[in-house]
Design a protein around this motif. Structure first.
Motif, PDB file in Angstrom:
ATOM      1  N   GLN A   6       0.824  -1.212   0.000  1.00 38.77           N
ATOM      2  CA  GLN A   6       0.000   0.000   0.000  1.00 38.77           C
ATOM      3  C   GLN A   6       0.856   1.260   0.000  1.00 38.77           C
ATOM      4  N   ASN A   7       2.091   1.124   0.480  1.00 36.22           N
ATOM      5  CA  ASN A   7       2.988   2.273   0.445  1.00 36.22           C
ATOM      6  C   ASN A   7       3.714   2.400  -0.882  1.00 36.22           C
ATOM      7  N   MET A   8       3.465   1.427  -1.761  1.00 36.25           N
ATOM      8  CA  MET A   8       4.115   1.505  -3.066  1.00 36.25           C
ATOM      9  C   MET A   8       3.172   2.217  -4.015  1.00 36.25           C
ATOM     10  N   ASP A   9       3.765   2.923  -4.950  1.00 39.04           N
ATOM     11  CA  ASP A   9       2.966   3.759  -5.838  1.00 39.04           C
ATOM     12  C   ASP A   9       2.507   2.930  -7.035  1.00 39.04           C
ATOM     13  N   THR A  10       1.694   1.880  -6.760  1.00 43.38           N
ATOM     14  CA  THR A  10       1.275   1.029  -7.869  1.00 43.38           C
ATOM     15  C   THR A  10      -0.032   0.315  -7.566  1.00 43.38           C
ATOM     16  N   ASP A  11      -0.799   0.024  -8.600  1.00 39.51           N
ATOM     17  CA  ASP A  11      -1.983  -0.802  -8.442  1.00 39.51           C
ATOM     18  C   ASP A  11      -1.492  -2.251  -8.317  1.00 39.51           C
ATOM     19  N   TYR A  12      -2.265  -3.095  -7.665  1.00 39.16           N
ATOM     20  CA  TYR A  12      -1.766  -4.465  -7.485  1.00 39.16           C
ATOM     21  C   TYR A  12      -2.893  -5.466  -7.382  1.00 39.16           C
ATOM     22  N   GLU A  13      -2.546  -6.737  -7.561  1.00 40.93           N
ATOM     23  CA  GLU A  13      -3.475  -7.842  -7.286  1.00 40.93           C
ATOM     24  C   GLU A  13      -2.680  -8.952  -6.603  1.00 40.93           C
ATOM     25  N   LEU A  14      -3.350  -9.651  -5.688  1.00 44.17           N
ATOM     26  CA  LEU A  14      -2.705 -10.769  -4.996  1.00 44.17           C
ATOM     27  C   LEU A  14      -3.368 -12.053  -5.495  1.00 44.17           C
ATOM     28  N   LEU A  15      -2.591 -12.907  -6.159  1.00 45.84           N
ATOM     29  CA  LEU A  15      -3.146 -14.149  -6.679  1.00 45.84           C
ATOM     30  C   LEU A  15      -2.716 -15.311  -5.796  1.00 45.84           C
ATOM     31  N   PHE A  16      -3.646 -15.838  -5.035  1.00 46.99           N
ATOM     32  CA  PHE A  16      -3.324 -16.980  -4.185  1.00 46.99           C
ATOM     33  C   PHE A  16      -3.757 -18.257  -4.895  1.00 46.99           C
ATOM     34  N   ILE A  17      -2.848 -19.199  -5.008  1.00 48.37           N
ATOM     35  CA  ILE A  17      -3.212 -20.468  -5.616  1.00 48.37           C
ATOM     36  C   ILE A  17      -3.268 -21.520  -4.519  1.00 48.37           C
ATOM     37  N   ASN A  18      -4.458 -22.002  -4.252  1.00 52.72           N
ATOM     38  CA  ASN A  18      -4.603 -23.042  -3.241  1.00 52.72           C
ATOM     39  C   ASN A  18      -4.345 -24.393  -3.909  1.00 52.72           C
ATOM     40  N   ASP A  19      -3.193 -24.974  -3.569  1.00 51.97           N
ATOM     41  CA  ASP A  19      -2.734 -26.176  -4.247  1.00 51.97           C
ATOM     42  C   ASP A  19      -3.282 -27.432  -3.568  1.00 51.97           C
ATOM     43  N   GLY A  20      -4.610 -27.557  -3.536  1.00 50.07           N
ATOM     44  CA  GLY A  20      -5.232 -28.742  -2.940  1.00 50.07           C
ATOM     45  C   GLY A  20      -4.933 -28.921  -1.462  1.00 50.07           C
ATOM     46  N   SER A  21      -4.962 -27.843  -0.714  1.00 47.90           N
ATOM     47  CA  SER A  21      -4.656 -27.923   0.722  1.00 47.90           C
ATOM     48  C   SER A  21      -5.667 -28.785   1.452  1.00 47.90           C
ATOM     49  N   LYS A  22      -5.199 -29.434   2.519  1.00 47.61           N
ATOM     50  CA  LYS A  22      -6.097 -30.268   3.312  1.00 47.61           C
ATOM     51  C   LYS A  22      -6.537 -29.553   4.583  1.00 47.61           C
ATOM     52  N   ASP A  23      -6.078 -28.339   4.784  1.00 45.07           N
ATOM     53  CA  ASP A  23      -6.479 -27.602   5.992  1.00 45.07           C
ATOM     54  C   ASP A  23      -7.430 -26.458   5.614  1.00 45.07           C
ATOM     55  N   ARG A  24      -7.501 -25.406   6.411  1.00 47.22           N
ATOM     56  CA  ARG A  24      -8.484 -24.344   6.170  1.00 47.22           C
ATOM     57  C   ARG A  24      -7.997 -23.247   5.217  1.00 47.22           C
ATOM     58  N   THR A  25      -6.947 -23.519   4.456  1.00 48.80           N
ATOM     59  CA  THR A  25      -6.388 -22.511   3.555  1.00 48.80           C
ATOM     60  C   THR A  25      -7.443 -21.848   2.660  1.00 48.80           C
ATOM     61  N   LEU A  26      -8.314 -22.674   2.046  1.00 49.95           N
ATOM     62  CA  LEU A  26      -9.294 -22.118   1.114  1.00 49.95           C
ATOM     63  C   LEU A  26     -10.285 -21.190   1.820  1.00 49.95           C
ATOM     64  N   GLU A  27     -10.747 -21.615   3.010  1.00 46.29           N
ATOM     65  CA  GLU A  27     -11.676 -20.756   3.760  1.00 46.29           C
ATOM     66  C   GLU A  27     -11.049 -19.416   4.066  1.00 46.29           C
ATOM     67  N   ILE A  28      -9.773 -19.458   4.489  1.00 50.16           N
ATOM     68  CA  ILE A  28      -9.082 -18.213   4.811  1.00 50.16           C
ATOM     69  C   ILE A  28      -8.984 -17.334   3.571  1.00 50.16           C
ATOM     70  N   LEU A  29      -8.666 -17.936   2.435  1.00 52.06           N
ATOM     71  CA  LEU A  29      -8.551 -17.163   1.193  1.00 52.06           C
ATOM     72  C   LEU A  29      -9.888 -16.533   0.821  1.00 52.06           C
ATOM     73  N   LYS A  30     -10.960 -17.308   1.002  1.00 56.83           N
ATOM     74  CA  LYS A  30     -12.273 -16.768   0.661  1.00 56.83           C
ATOM     75  C   LYS A  30     -12.616 -15.571   1.538  1.00 56.83           C
ATOM     76  N   SER A  31     -12.305 -15.677   2.833  1.00 55.73           N
ATOM     77  CA  SER A  31     -12.668 -14.556   3.703  1.00 55.73           C
ATOM     78  C   SER A  31     -11.781 -13.346   3.404  1.00 55.73           C
ATOM     79  N   LEU A  32     -10.524 -13.576   3.015  1.00 56.88           N
ATOM     80  CA  LEU A  32      -9.674 -12.447   2.608  1.00 56.88           C
ATOM     81  C   LEU A  32     -10.244 -11.788   1.357  1.00 56.88           C
ATOM     82  N   ALA A  33     -10.714 -12.616   0.419  1.00 56.47           N
ATOM     83  CA  ALA A  33     -11.241 -12.081  -0.834  1.00 56.47           C
ATOM     84  C   ALA A  33     -12.521 -11.277  -0.589  1.00 56.47           C
ATOM     85  N   ASP A  34     -13.309 -11.684   0.417  1.00 56.75           N
ATOM     86  CA  ASP A  34     -14.519 -10.928   0.752  1.00 56.75           C
ATOM     87  C   ASP A  34     -14.185  -9.529   1.250  1.00 56.75           C
TER      88      ASP A  34
END
Ligand code: UDP
Ligand code: MG
Length: 313
Positions: free
Chosen positions: A27-55
């Motif tokens: 946010q302190n950088m002078d640029t637009d950005y996107e964060l691409l998270f690739i959930n590589d078939g995790s067996k834990d709560r990784t996907l849920e966490i990603l979904k709530s971050l995306a919300d």
């Protein structure tokens, strides 16, 4: 725009910390950005966490694989789905410090380089035997292949869109990123930094996995092992010719006392072993060709919040 690709496999502990840190920096950088998270078939709560971050944050995009395809596939999926002019690859465990990002982007924007790569200045916090094998691996692969692979190089990189397009076009199934980055060339700036321990969770690599990874690297970027067989064959033929000469001379000088079945057996076993080894080496290459000719996709995305995503490739 800057696209940040983060392969994540069972990273439920690290992801929230990672997200906080990276957002603070970017946010302190002078640029637009996107964060691409690739959930590589995790067996834990990784996907849920990603979904709530995306919300909460529209910069967050997640791509969830239908199963574990491995880090190389995750990085490839990231490359295929970026929208930025610049792309960076980072681990989710904060071993790749986000604080380097502003400097990396400045170097690229200056126009003198097409990519900024990082290497560890030291291997502290690693078992000595692993360091020894790693150093040997880099020595060997640089001797026998034309991919320039730097010792201690991490996968943490930032590069221009042009270079990403070339990497996407290299659609080989057996991917070895370190080799591919070196093979495509371009002007690369190397940054060194001290080794950082992972913030949370556990490494997904054990010694055996690393060994197989090293073997993949060699087989993917060098034909040298294949020629071992021919050199060995030439050497053996030469030796046997000398031996034959010796036997003929001995027969003529001393007659023929029958003896030496032990030495015969030893020779047979030795040559048998060498033949097996050479067959094995060829088998490695044939297995790769087999996988390559099937032309299966590198990854399958089963869930994502990005509408124009390349789901299978
Ligand atoms: N990773 C992945 N798929 C895998 C294994 C690892 O996407 O099958 C990701 C992992 O979540 C992390 C990165 O690759 O973001 C590096 O993994 P790790 O930290 O375990 O490797 P190390 O840093 O120990 O080499
Ligand atoms: Mg790590």
């Amino acid at each position: 725009m800057l696209s940040i690709i983060v392969p994540s496999y069972n990273e439920q502990e690290s992801l929230p910390i990672f997200y906080k840190e990276i957002t603070a920096v970017i946010q302190n950088m002078d640029t637009d950005y996107e964060l691409l998270f690739i959930n590589d078939g995790s067996k834990d709560r990784t996907l849920e966490i990603l979904k709530s971050l995306a919300d909460q944050d529209s910069h967050v995009k997640y791509f969830s694989f239908s199963r574990n395809f491995g880090k190389e596939a995750a990085v490839y999926a990231g490359f295929c789905n970026i929208h930025g002019d610049y792309a960076a690859v980072m681990d989710a465990d904060l071993q790749d410090p986000p604080s380097l990002l502003p400097q990396m982007l400045d170097i690229l924007k200056s126009g003198a380089y097409d990519s900024v790569a990082t290497r560890r200045a030291d291997r502290s916090g690693e078992p000595p035997i692993r360091s020894w094998f790693a150093r040997k691996f880099y020595q060997i692969i640089n001797k026998i292949s034309d991919a320039d692979i730097v010792d201690g190089a991490r996968d943490f990189r930032m590069m221009k869109r042009e270079m990403v397009d070339v990497i996407i076009s290299m659609s080989e199934y057996n991917r070895f990123s370190k080799g591919i980055f070196g093979w495509v060339g371009f002007r690369t700036y190397w940054l060194s930094y001290e080794n950082v321990e992972r913030v949370a969770g556990e490494t997904k690599w054990n010694f055996w996995k690393l060994f197989r990874y090293a073997m993949d690297g060699i087989v993917n970027f060098s034909q040298a092992p294949l020629s071992i067989a021919s050199w060995f064959g030439i050497g053996m033929t030469f030796c046997s010719f000398l031996l034959l000469l010796g036997i003929i001379i001995r027969k003529m000088l001393f007659g023929d006392p029958v003896a030496g079945w032990a030495s015969t057996i030893c020779t047979i076993i030795f040559i048998g072993g060498m033949q097996m080894l050479c067959l094995g080496i060829m088998g490695q290459y044939i297995a790769k060709i087999y996988l390559e000719t099937k032309g299966r996709p590198h990854f399958i995305i089963s869930e994502t919040n990005c509408e124009d995503a390349a789901r299978v490739k």
